[in-house]
Design a protein around this motif. Structure first.
Motif, PDB file in Angstrom:
ATOM      1  N   GLU A   1      75.303 -19.981  58.450  1.00 10.41           N
ATOM      2  CA  GLU A   1      76.146 -18.813  58.678  1.00 10.41           C
ATOM      3  C   GLU A   1      76.946 -18.417  57.441  1.00 10.41           C
ATOM      4  O   GLU A   1      77.347 -17.268  57.293  1.00 10.41           O
ATOM      5  N   ILE A   2      77.181 -19.376  56.544  1.00 11.27           N
ATOM      6  CA  ILE A   2      77.979 -19.126  55.354  1.00 11.27           C
ATOM      7  C   ILE A   2      77.137 -18.391  54.310  1.00 11.27           C
ATOM      8  O   ILE A   2      76.029 -18.816  53.984  1.00 11.27           O
ATOM      9  N   THR A   3      77.679 -17.299  53.807  1.00 11.74           N
ATOM     10  CA  THR A   3      76.936 -16.468  52.858  1.00 11.74           C
ATOM     11  C   THR A   3      76.557 -17.237  51.601  1.00 11.74           C
ATOM     12  O   THR A   3      75.447 -17.087  51.075  1.00 11.74           O
ATOM     13  N   PHE A   4      77.474 -18.059  51.104  1.00  8.79           N
ATOM     14  CA  PHE A   4      77.187 -18.819  49.888  1.00  8.79           C
ATOM     15  C   PHE A   4      75.991 -19.734  50.097  1.00  8.79           C
ATOM     16  O   PHE A   4      75.143 -19.887  49.214  1.00  8.79           O
ATOM     17  N   PHE A   5      75.897 -20.371  51.267  1.00  6.92           N
ATOM     18  CA  PHE A   5      74.769 -21.246  51.549  1.00  6.92           C
ATOM     19  C   PHE A   5      73.468 -20.446  51.559  1.00  6.92           C
ATOM     20  O   PHE A   5      72.437 -20.895  51.051  1.00  6.92           O
ATOM     21  N   GLN A   6      73.520 -19.261  52.160  1.00  6.93           N
ATOM     22  CA  GLN A   6      72.326 -18.421  52.207  1.00  6.93           C
ATOM     23  C   GLN A   6      71.905 -18.000  50.803  1.00  6.93           C
ATOM     24  O   GLN A   6      70.710 -18.001  50.474  1.00  6.93           O
ATOM     25  N   LYS A   7      72.884 -17.633  49.988  1.00 11.19           N
ATOM     26  CA  LYS A   7      72.556 -17.213  48.624  1.00 11.19           C
ATOM     27  C   LYS A   7      72.048 -18.388  47.795  1.00 11.19           C
ATOM     28  O   LYS A   7      71.152 -18.225  46.960  1.00 11.19           O
ATOM     29  N   PHE A   8      72.608 -19.559  48.021  1.00 12.67           N
ATOM     30  CA  PHE A   8      72.104 -20.742  47.331  1.00 12.67           C
ATOM     31  C   PHE A   8      70.658 -20.999  47.740  1.00 12.67           C
ATOM     32  O   PHE A   8      69.824 -21.388  46.910  1.00 12.67           O
ATOM     33  N   ALA A   9      70.348 -20.782  49.022  1.00 13.40           N
ATOM     34  CA  ALA A   9      68.974 -20.965  49.494  1.00 13.40           C
ATOM     35  C   ALA A   9      68.028 -19.988  48.808  1.00 13.40           C
ATOM     36  O   ALA A   9      66.922 -20.366  48.403  1.00 13.40           O
ATOM     37  N   VAL A  10      68.465 -18.734  48.665  1.00 12.71           N
ATOM     38  CA  VAL A  10      67.617 -17.735  48.005  1.00 12.71           C
ATOM     39  C   VAL A  10      67.407 -18.104  46.538  1.00 12.71           C
ATOM     40  O   VAL A  10      66.284 -18.038  46.017  1.00 12.71           O
ATOM     41  N   ILE A  11      68.495 -18.496  45.866  1.00 11.18           N
ATOM     42  CA  ILE A  11      68.388 -18.920  44.469  1.00 11.18           C
ATOM     43  C   ILE A  11      67.441 -20.111  44.353  1.00 11.18           C
ATOM     44  O   ILE A  11      66.580 -20.179  43.462  1.00 11.18           O
ATOM     45  N   LEU A  12      67.605 -21.080  45.254  1.00 12.82           N
ATOM     46  CA  LEU A  12      66.761 -22.272  45.220  1.00 12.82           C
ATOM     47  C   LEU A  12      65.298 -21.909  45.468  1.00 12.82           C
ATOM     48  O   LEU A  12      64.394 -22.420  44.793  1.00 12.82           O
ATOM     49  N   PHE A  13      65.074 -21.016  46.427  1.00 10.72           N
ATOM     50  CA  PHE A  13      63.716 -20.584  46.728  1.00 10.72           C
ATOM     51  C   PHE A  13      63.086 -19.889  45.518  1.00 10.72           C
ATOM     52  O   PHE A  13      61.954 -20.197  45.122  1.00 10.72           O
ATOM     53  N   MET A  14      63.819 -18.938  44.932  1.00 12.25           N
ATOM     54  CA  MET A  14      63.303 -18.226  43.769  1.00 12.25           C
ATOM     55  C   MET A  14      63.061 -19.182  42.597  1.00 12.25           C
ATOM     56  O   MET A  14      62.079 -19.051  41.855  1.00 12.25           O
ATOM     57  N   THR A  15      63.953 -20.145  42.440  1.00 12.77           N
ATOM     58  CA  THR A  15      63.808 -21.102  41.343  1.00 12.77           C
ATOM     59  C   THR A  15      62.557 -21.945  41.523  1.00 12.77           C
ATOM     60  O   THR A  15      61.800 -22.169  40.565  1.00 12.77           O
ATOM     61  N   ILE A  16      62.322 -22.435  42.742  1.00 11.69           N
ATOM     62  CA  ILE A  16      61.155 -23.278  42.985  1.00 11.69           C
ATOM     63  C   ILE A  16      59.868 -22.484  42.798  1.00 11.69           C
ATOM     64  O   ILE A  16      58.898 -22.957  42.169  1.00 11.69           O
ATOM     65  N   VAL A  17      59.826 -21.269  43.333  1.00 13.96           N
ATOM     66  CA  VAL A  17      58.622 -20.450  43.200  1.00 13.96           C
ATOM     67  C   VAL A  17      58.303 -20.193  41.729  1.00 13.96           C
ATOM     68  O   VAL A  17      57.172 -20.414  41.256  1.00 13.96           O
ATOM     69  N   HIS A  18      59.307 -19.750  40.981  1.00 15.02           N
ATOM     70  CA  HIS A  18      59.057 -19.411  39.580  1.00 15.02           C
ATOM     71  C   HIS A  18      58.962 -20.654  38.691  1.00 15.02           C
ATOM     72  O   HIS A  18      58.299 -20.602  37.642  1.00 15.02           O
ATOM     73  N   SER A  19      59.603 -21.754  39.083  1.00 16.27           N
ATOM     74  CA  SER A  19      59.425 -23.002  38.336  1.00 16.27           C
ATOM     75  C   SER A  19      57.994 -23.499  38.480  1.00 16.27           C
ATOM     76  O   SER A  19      57.395 -24.012  37.524  1.00 16.27           O
ATOM     77  N   THR A  20      57.449 -23.360  39.691  1.00 17.87           N
ATOM     78  CA  THR A  20      56.057 -23.746  39.906  1.00 17.87           C
ATOM     79  C   THR A  20      55.122 -22.872  39.080  1.00 17.87           C
ATOM     80  O   THR A  20      54.183 -23.364  38.431  1.00 17.87           O
ATOM     81  N   LEU A  21      55.381 -21.555  39.086  1.00 21.88           N
ATOM     82  CA  LEU A  21      54.569 -20.652  38.258  1.00 21.88           C
ATOM     83  C   LEU A  21      54.748 -20.957  36.773  1.00 21.88           C
ATOM     84  O   LEU A  21      53.778 -20.927  35.997  1.00 21.88           O
ATOM     85  N   ALA A  22      55.986 -21.247  36.376  1.00 21.68           N
ATOM     86  CA  ALA A  22      56.250 -21.525  34.962  1.00 21.68           C
ATOM     87  C   ALA A  22      55.523 -22.766  34.495  1.00 21.68           C
ATOM     88  O   ALA A  22      55.006 -22.814  33.366  1.00 21.68           O
ATOM     89  N   SER A  23      55.494 -23.787  35.335  1.00 17.24           N
ATOM     90  CA  SER A  23      54.846 -25.034  34.925  1.00 17.24           C
ATOM     91  C   SER A  23      53.330 -24.953  35.018  1.00 17.24           C
ATOM     92  O   SER A  23      52.613 -25.379  34.098  1.00 17.24           O
ATOM     93  N   PHE A  24      52.809 -24.390  36.111  1.00 22.13           N
ATOM     94  CA  PHE A  24      51.363 -24.355  36.314  1.00 22.13           C
ATOM     95  C   PHE A  24      50.680 -23.216  35.556  1.00 22.13           C
ATOM     96  O   PHE A  24      49.481 -23.294  35.301  1.00 22.13           O
ATOM     97  N   VAL A  25      51.406 -22.170  35.232  1.00 21.27           N
ATOM     98  CA  VAL A  25      50.792 -21.020  34.557  1.00 21.27           C
ATOM     99  C   VAL A  25      51.315 -20.872  33.131  1.00 21.27           C
ATOM    100  O   VAL A  25      50.558 -20.959  32.165  1.00 21.27           O
ATOM    101  N   VAL A  26      52.634 -20.673  32.995  1.00 20.82           N
ATOM    102  CA  VAL A  26      53.202 -20.389  31.674  1.00 20.82           C
ATOM    103  C   VAL A  26      53.019 -21.576  30.734  1.00 20.82           C
ATOM    104  O   VAL A  26      52.439 -21.452  29.638  1.00 20.82           O
ATOM    105  N   PHE A  27      53.503 -22.744  31.156  1.00 21.23           N
ATOM    106  CA  PHE A  27      53.471 -23.907  30.274  1.00 21.23           C
ATOM    107  C   PHE A  27      52.043 -24.358  29.998  1.00 21.23           C
ATOM    108  O   PHE A  27      51.678 -24.619  28.841  1.00 21.23           O
ATOM    109  N   ILE A  28      51.227 -24.454  31.039  1.00 19.17           N
ATOM    110  CA  ILE A  28      49.852 -24.908  30.846  1.00 19.17           C
ATOM    111  C   ILE A  28      49.063 -23.903  30.021  1.00 19.17           C
ATOM    112  O   ILE A  28      48.224 -24.276  29.172  1.00 19.17           O
ATOM    113  N   ALA A  29      49.299 -22.608  30.232  1.00 21.03           N
ATOM    114  CA  ALA A  29      48.604 -21.593  29.438  1.00 21.03           C
ATOM    115  C   ALA A  29      48.981 -21.700  27.963  1.00 21.03           C
ATOM    116  O   ALA A  29      48.116 -21.593  27.072  1.00 21.03           O
ATOM    117  N   LEU A  30      50.260 -21.894  27.679  1.00 24.29           N
ATOM    118  CA  LEU A  30      50.692 -22.071  26.294  1.00 24.29           C
ATOM    119  C   LEU A  30      50.044 -23.296  25.669  1.00 24.29           C
ATOM    120  O   LEU A  30      49.567 -23.255  24.524  1.00 24.29           O
TER     121      LEU A  30
END
Length: 613
Positions: A562-591
């Motif tokens: 119910e707390i907005t900060f918790f929800q926003k932390f969840a969104v940040i965490l979700f976005m971080t995991i998605v793009h961290s996975t892309l960064a490691s499997f695509v960006v880093f490996i491609a480089l």
């Protein structure tokens, strides 16, 4: 122990931090143990522990260091609740690592001994549910074990094989499980189109950077703790739309112009129950003739500006009101006792040096003037009330404009004021919130820089390669701009709550890249970059995907809070995991697959060799 007695509600997010990030350490420890046991199927528990636990402890130390550093870096913020939150979560990560060392590792040893003794307890031995996959799993190896890929056991079957053939056979052995076959197929596609993928990565990063630059400061400084659907938040929104509140906001807010006090805070910043005490400015002395003349003309100059006005049409500044009282009393046929006994027949301001304090103090008591304070028979504090055009929740840019207008004007006044009254400054509750938001922004940039430097150092320590460290920093930057661009797309602004999440984002985003970077350097000497890239992907890919899944599930749970900060932390965490996975499997490996070094530690080894002589 650290003196942090305040426990803000933000600290409760630590529960989800432990689930999201702490579970990854447990997974790494268990995975390392399983791989070591498969590598030593007939070894004793002690031998497996000697092989698995140092590698697991090292791997967990790298990721725990970057995550904890990101939280601790946020503690540079002077805002008490944020400091407590940062220290608390940083300690959670630290103690989670220690608990894994002192509890999970011994538990794994006990578990292994039970299995070796032939325990049939279904709560301990899971062969009853996974017998079909046991043979496949037995072929898995640990990329960071002391038995390196470049030094396989010599047998009659491989004694005549070339080094390239041996490495090829090792990679082929990893393809027997489904996840490894999937990752190998993914690598083949990535390798085939690697230059095209690299171009897409560069273009995507550029586009994300453009959108990320559109992240703006909030239109309102108001912080919504609860969602709009919550009854309390609905009532708050309803009350703010009442005519009385709208009219009150339209009138602006009060700003005090102060002499005699030092803008100091003697309270404990980390404890909201600790309030400050007044700190007197001993240089304040309004008794001289020049000081009195300056003060009596101050209000006319102030209210001629376009940023300050009177709080009411009949408001008169204390010194001007005192002057009017003196004129009235001096002309009166029956002056008051206060005037007769203390003012020595003064006609108006300025009064004599010796008469000023007793006369003005007597006047404050007669008219009940609370904006002039005295101590031990001397005037110590004087305040002027003015009305500014901003209110508590005005946009940050409006608050900054109003603050700068006051400060610039007062700076000029301080330069021309006589000695004794040149310590003037302004204060308002609106500026307190403006300063809080400003400190949050500084924290976002400063903590992000600290976390990024720490991540780069950890990546370099784990990979011992300047090139791979550069690749890791590029990958982390991709995560930053891509996640920020997504937040812009969601309509987010860089407000009070959002700004403290960006440094944490960096600490989390580099974990996956660290593992790939370390795996890339496992082959000593000169080895083709394609072998290294494929080896890193197929060996660390399963662990990274599993860690991403556990963190993703923790973020899903927080979305329903119910707390907005918790929800926003969840969104940040979700976005971080998605793009961290892309960064490691695509960006880093491609480089790495396109321009990665065939000898990643060559420069480091050369420098180290020179320094050792």
């Amino acid at each position: 122990i650290a003196g942090l007695v305040f426990f803000p509600f933000l600290n409760f997010i630590g529960i989800f931090v432990v689930f999201a990030l702490g579970a990854d350490d447990v997974f790494v420890a268990v995975d390392k143990w399983k791989n070591a046991r498969h590598e030593l199927p007939h070894g004793t528990t002690e031998q497996v522990a000697a092989l698995a636990l140092p590698d697991a402890a090292y791997a967990m130390l790298l990721t725990s260091t970057t995550t904890a550093a990101a939280f601790f870096a946020t503690a540079i913020c002077p805002v008490g609740p944020i400091v407590c939150f940062a220290v608390f979560c940083g300690l959670l990560i630290t103690f989670d690592y220690l608990m894994n060392i002192f509890l999970v590792f011994p538990a794994l040893c006990l578990y292994d001994k039970w299995i070796l003794k032939g325990s049939k307890n279904k709560c301990i031995n899971f062969d009853w549910c996974c017998q079909n996959t046991a043979s496949d799993d037995s072929n898995a190896t640990d990329i960071e074990s002391s038995t390196r890929p470049s030094t396989p056991a010599v047998t009659n079957e491989n004694i005549d094989l070339t080094e390239s053939d041996i490495r090829h056979n090792e990679l082929e052995a990893e393809k027997r499980t489904l996840i490894h076959r999937f990752l190998d197929a993914y690598y083949n596609i990535l390798h085939k189109f690697r230059w095209f993928v690299l171009g897409v990565v560069i273009a995507a990063t550029t586009v994300c950077a453009v959108f990320a630059a559109q992240l703006t400061l909030p239109v309102s400084s108001e912080v919504a703790i609860l969602p709009d659907s919550n009854p309390y938040q609905m009532h708050r929104s309803w009350s703010e739309n009442l005519l009385s509140n709208v009219l009150a906001k339209g009138e602006g807010s009060e700003t005090l112009i102060i002499w005699g006090l030092t803008p100091a805070d003697t309270g404990d910043h980390l404890n909201p129950d600790s309030w400050t005490t007044l700190v007197l400015d001993e240089s304040f002395d309004p008794r001289s003739e020049s000081s009195q003349n300056y003060l009596i003309g101050f209000c006319d100059r102030l209210f001629e500006t376009n940023f300050a006005s009177k709080i009411s049409s009949n408001y008169v500044c204390p010194m001007n009101r005192f002057d009017e009282w003196l004129k009235e009393q001096s002309k009166s046929n029956a002056p008051s006792d206060a005037y007769l006994n203390n003012c020595d027949g003064a006609l108006s301001v300025p009064v004599s040096y010796e008469t000023f304090d007793p006369c003005m103090i007597a006047w404050t008591k007669v008219v009940n003037e609370t904006y002039v304070l005295e101590e031990k028979g001397e005037v110590k504090v004087m305040q002027i009330r003015s009305l500014s055009s901003v209110v508590f929740d005005s946009p940050f840019s409006d608050l900054r404009t109003d603050w700068n207008a006051y400060e610039d004007w007062l700076e000029n006044e301080r330069g021309t004021a006589p000695v004794g009254v040149n310590g003037v400054y302004s204060s308002s509750i609106e500026y307190w919130w403006f300063d809080t938001n400003g400190q949050m922004l500084k924290t976002a940039y400063g903590a992000a820089a600290i976390a990024l430097v720490c991540a780069a150092v950890v990546v370099f320590i784990s990979s011992r390669s300047f090139v791979l460290t550069l690749f890791a920093v590029i990958s982390i930057c991709y995560v930053l701009v891509a996640a920020t661009a997504c937040l812009v797309g969601l309509g987010w602004e860089l407000g009070f709550l959002e700004s403290i999440l960006f440094a944490i984002l960096i600490g989390i985003s580099c974990d996956f890249v660290i593992h790939f970077g370390h795996a890339y350097t496992m082959y000593p000497g000169s080895v083709d970059r394609h072998y290294r890239s494929q080896f890193a992907l197929t060996h660390m890919g399963p662990s990274i995907l599993a860690a991403a899944f556990t963190t993703f599930m923790a973020a899903v749970v927080m979305v329903f809070t119910e707390i907005t900060f918790f929800q926003k932390f969840a969104v940040i965490l979700f976005m971080t995991i998605v793009h961290s996975t892309l960064a490691s499997f695509v960006v880093f490996i491609a480089l790495c697959d396109c321009i990665g070094p065939s000898e990643p530690t060559k420069t480091y080894d050369r420098i180290r060799a020179k320094l050792s002589y």
